[in-house]
Scaffold this active site. Sequence first.
Site: not given
Ligand code: NDP
Length: 452
Positions: A127, A167
């Site tokens: 990572k 990520d």
């Molecule tokens: P993105 O950056 O696309 O989206 C993250 C989202 O979560 C945004 O809408 C963000 O909002 C929101 N967010 C962040 N912090 C909080 C919080 N405290 N409460 C509520 N909403 C919050 O990331 P991903 O969707 O790619 O990843 C999300 C999760 O999934 C992470 O944990 C990542 O490690 C995991 N993951 C992702 C993979 C992938 O293929 N993308 C694969 C496996 C796991 P804001 O704009 O306000 O920050």
Amino acid sequence: MKNAYVNRIWEEVKAKNANEPEFLQAVEEVLTTLEPAVDKMPELEPNAILERMVEPERVIMFRVPWMDDAGNYHVNRGFRVQFNSAIGPYKGGLRFSKEVNLSVLKFLGFEQVLKNSLTTLPMGGGKGGSDFDPHGKSDKEVMRFCQSFMTELYRHIGADVDVPAGDKNVGGREIGYLFGQYKRIRDEYTGVLTGKGLTFGGSLIRTEATGYGLIYFAREMLKVKGQDFKGKTCVVSGSGNVAQYAAEKLIQLGAKVVTLSDSSGYIYDADGITQEKLDWVKELKCVKRGRISEYAKQFPSAKYFEGKKVWEVKCDCAFPCATQNELLEADAEMLLKNGCKLVAEGANMPSDNAAVAKFQAAKIMYAPGKASNAGGVATSGLEMSQNSERLSWSAAEVDAKLDSIMCNIHDNCLNTAKRFGLTDGEYINYQAGANIAGFVKVAEAMIAQGLV
Ligand code: NDP
């Protein structure tokens, strides 16, 4: 922890990493569930397997200098944690966020080792990322940052060495800039990053994979109980990549999705989020880079709750898809009180250990992220295969492979739980099943490869 070996390792990990709370949380969660396997594998201790599992093979930390549009200089910190290469080249995403530090990346790398093992594909775990936050930065600033980041990272990665992906806050735009700089410095066109654009080696369905895969896994959990998603009310947190495509697949399977969120608050749509509304969210988040609060201004059936979390909404199923530790003990209690029967994690470690304990005690269906969100990295593995073969598969082909991988992961967790006596009537401990199944494969490979 009752097993003396597990207990000793836990004490050592705490002493050595006292200032790394997220890493300790992830290790504790895994060690507490591994005991049934460690009890049955006396070969682990003389081979120092647990000692090596909790220590990354290599940590790279570097300076990332970059210039903003006004000509001011900035310096961020870059990292790559190469955690374990026993079953394949390091593989795992890059995260750009203010919260990024060694503890967060070690927790993510540690989890990634077990997750990648579960996918059945030959990938080790790693990572990386930076404490750089792309929010509010122009495209050119993001490009200059990515180029500077890769100007150091390129020395440590390669298609057969370490293959980073996206990520949080690292999507198609960032991967494009990172890939361009790698190609320029190395003068070679290889599958060194996954999540690439479709015109330069990306795989169809990679964007959708984590969210779709999560719902395929949850569908299998329901199937074991003779149920499906039709008519079920679902809450989803986040509104980024994982949340968008989890919501999309839920809608396709007949569920009613009523929430999405970001770090400022959540929206509740009493009529349910339709595909048309979701397409609007995709545009809002991926193109306009706006806030979820705007949804409630656009659609009158929705309300926005500033500073609140989605777990207060009554639901049948809950999908945490935002970030680590977004679902705490009190949130778990609220979900259970409101009748939630299934929690499947799209994010990495979104539920803290106390929340997970509540789900297990209530014997609801609970899927840990390292199993249920493995569809993203699995499809990255499929992107690597397509790059090596110089081929690209159709969307239907990749989606079918993703679905079949998620079914295999589900069955592997279920069968491992059964083998180790971690079921009770209708209840299945997927958490322990996932940890043990992922761990045993890596441990066996490490023993076979000797003390390295
Ligand atoms: P993105 O950056 O696309 O989206 C993250 C989202 O979560 C945004 O809408 C963000 O909002 C929101 N967010 C962040 N912090 C909080 C919080 N405290 N409460 C509520 N909403 C919050 O990331 P991903 O969707 O790619 O990843 C999300 C999760 O999934 C992470 O944990 C990542 O490690 C995991 N993951 C992702 C993979 C992938 O293929 N993308 C694969 C496996 C796991 P804001 O704009 O306000 O920050």
